[in-house]
Scaffold this active site. Structure first.
Site, mmCIF file in Angstrom:
data_model
loop_
_atom_site.group_PDB
_atom_site.id
_atom_site.type_symbol
_atom_site.label_atom_id
_atom_site.label_comp_id
_atom_site.label_asym_id
_atom_site.label_seq_id
_atom_site.Cartn_x
_atom_site.Cartn_y
_atom_site.Cartn_z
ATOM 1 N N ASN A 168 40.694 -20.033 33.925
ATOM 2 C CA ASN A 168 41.301 -20.817 35.152
ATOM 3 C C ASN A 168 41.696 -22.111 34.287
ATOM 4 O O ASN A 168 41.502 -22.483 33.410
ATOM 5 C CB ASN A 168 39.907 -21.010 35.680
ATOM 6 N N LYS A 201 25.050 -20.500 47.479
ATOM 7 C CA LYS A 201 24.497 -20.363 46.178
ATOM 8 C C LYS A 201 23.175 -21.269 46.053
ATOM 9 O O LYS A 201 22.612 -21.435 44.978
ATOM 10 C CB LYS A 201 25.702 -21.430 45.214
HETATM 11 O O1 C5P Z 1 34.400 -20.648 41.317
HETATM 12 P P1 C5P Z 1 33.615 -21.477 42.582
HETATM 13 O O2 C5P Z 1 34.220 -22.368 43.445
HETATM 14 O O3 C5P Z 1 32.493 -20.690 43.176
HETATM 15 O O4 C5P Z 1 32.629 -22.428 41.773
HETATM 16 C C1 C5P Z 1 31.559 -23.360 42.408
HETATM 17 C C2 C5P Z 1 30.510 -23.674 41.503
HETATM 18 O O5 C5P Z 1 29.941 -22.580 40.974
HETATM 19 C C3 C5P Z 1 31.010 -24.551 40.372
HETATM 20 O O6 C5P Z 1 29.999 -25.473 40.121
HETATM 21 C C4 C5P Z 1 30.910 -23.617 39.218
HETATM 22 O O7 C5P Z 1 30.626 -24.324 37.927
HETATM 23 C C5 C5P Z 1 29.831 -22.668 39.652
HETATM 24 N N1 C5P Z 1 30.259 -21.267 38.934
HETATM 25 C C6 C5P Z 1 29.195 -20.533 38.370
HETATM 26 N N2 C5P Z 1 29.369 -19.385 37.813
HETATM 27 C C7 C5P Z 1 30.474 -18.565 38.320
HETATM 28 C C8 C5P Z 1 31.372 -19.230 39.136
HETATM 29 C C9 C5P Z 1 31.234 -20.691 39.606
HETATM 30 O O8 C5P Z 1 28.306 -21.181 37.878
HETATM 31 N N3 C5P Z 1 30.610 -17.103 37.829
#
Ligand code: C5P
Length: 400
Positions: A210, A341
């Protein structure tokens, strides 16, 4: 800006080439408002003169355990009692060995035995001497006794070697000394922060990832540490570096990041997930480089663990803060992630404006409020975010 106003620092200098840096170190202490007294071993006077140290500290230098004149002015026991901090810089291998064994056969070692003040050492020696088992076990003994270790640093050495052993830079030693006194608004809090991207291997030479510079996570880590917090940063591959006060764990993939976080999370009060974690990883990374033979290539992906969700579902979870970099419906998507989450707080922003930029804005969203953070550089925004985190956490604790 360093502040050591009226702090009494006893600088002990043992005999190594890095003693030449003590002039600069003393200057930094004095500029920060400290009172500095200097005690030198005989060998150290070969590297920097007592006159230099006297001129820079503004005080007579103590040189000898059995110096009648000096003992008349301020005896070694009195000097040991006077200090708020005793700092030995440079601390040679010999000095460390003698101190670890409780010797008191010269002024510096006697001062250390006599004092009840914190003692910090800034080791400086050849990399081979530093790596030697006896030195390492002596250092361990001193750490077990509660001595603080400032350095050593890695790099070029006066002897021509390259490695770990050179004395930490004066500014770093002065900053660490100041942080012992400056408890800061986040003192006593443990932060665990993830940052940067993760890299998911396709084959030995290719990966998917990413966009993420890591700058936001590093700014949060640095600002939290500057405010007195203990910070652990679990970072994917980035080109930025955190201050030496932060304990950094470098990882590559989401699974490694997940494992590192789960190992550290029990001692965290606040978890901030800033990392741009890859949602999926190739199910079967090829062992050999994939050859350009087929017209089409299909890869199968499997879901990566959601690190922040796992942190939010442990028993005795820390206060959990997420980030949401969105390309559309920023607030709605932020709120959805906050709920799904089970986060305490989320900072949502526009993904396209955020990548690699030094300027950032965001919206802080929790279950009961929204607050806009106006555009600013990542460090000033990080400070504002930390303030919001503390406010929301305090409210949560008060209503619990
Ligand atoms: O990728 P996403 O938009 O879902 O990320 C939202 C939050 O979740 C961020 O704080 C990111 O660091 C965390 N995250 C994570 N593990 C993942 C995907 C995202 O800790 N596999």
């Amino acid at each position: 800006m360093l502040s050591l106003t009226n702090k009494r620092i006893l600088l002990g200098i043992s005999g190594g080439i890095a003693a030449y840096k003590c002039g600069e170190l003393t200057r930094l202490f004095v500029k920060a408002g400290a009172q500095v007294r200097v005690a030198m071993t005989k060998a150290s006077t070969e590297f920097i003169t007592p006159l230099t140290m006297q001129a820079l500290s503004g005080n007579r230098v103590a040189l000898d355990l059995l110096d009648h004149e000096a003992e008349g002015a301020m005896g070694h026991i009195e000097l040991a009692r006077w200090a708020d901090l005793i700092l030995i810089a440079p601390a040679t291998a010999d000095f460390i060995s003698r101190t670890a064994h409780g010797n008191a056969n010269d002024l510096l070692t006697a001062l250390i035995l006599a004092t009840s003040a914190p003692v910090a050492i800034a080791p400086a020696m050849n990399q081979g001497m530093w790596g030697d088992k006896t030195t390492q076990s002596n250092v361990k003994k001193l750490e077990e006794k509660g001595f603080l270790l400032f350095g050593p640093a890695e790099g070029d050495q006066a002897c021509g070697d390259v490695g770990i052993g050179r004395m930490a830079e004066p500014i770093e030693i002065a900053t660490k000394s100041a942080s012992l006194f400056d408890k800061g608004s986040l003192a006593g809090l443990n932060f665990l922060i993830t940052g940067g991207p993760t890299l998911e291997a396709i084959d030995p030479v290719r990966f998917i990832t990413n966009h993420s510079s890591g700058k936001m996570a590093y700014a949060l880590a640095d600002e939290a540490s500057a405010a007195g917090a203990k910070v652990t940063l679990v970072s994917g591959p980035v080109n930025v570096r955190a201050s030496n006060l932060i304990s950094q764990i470098d990882v590559t993939s989401a699974c490694q990041m997940h494992e590192a976080v789960m190992e550290c999370v029990a001692s965290a009060d606040i978890f901030i997930g800033v990392a741009a974690v890859a949602d999926y990883r190739p199910a079967f990374p090829a062992k050999q480089k994939i050859k350009k033979v087929e017209e089409e290539l299909t890869l199968r992906f499997v879901k990566n663990p959601d690190i922040i969700s796992d942190v939010a579902s442990i028993e005795n979870k820390p206060f959990v803060v997420g980030f949401a970099a969105e390309t559309n419906s920023v607030i709605e998507n932020g709120k959805r992630k906050l709920d799904s989450k089970k986060l305490d707080l989320i900072f949502a922003n526009n993904a396209t404006e955020t990548f690699d930029s030094d300027v950032i804005s965001a919206i802080a969203i929790s279950s009961h409020f929204e607050q806009e953070i106006l555009p600013g550089n990542k460090n000033s925004v990080a400070r504002e975010m930390l303030q919001i985190i503390c406010d929301v956490m305090e409210k949560k604790n008060n209503t619990a």
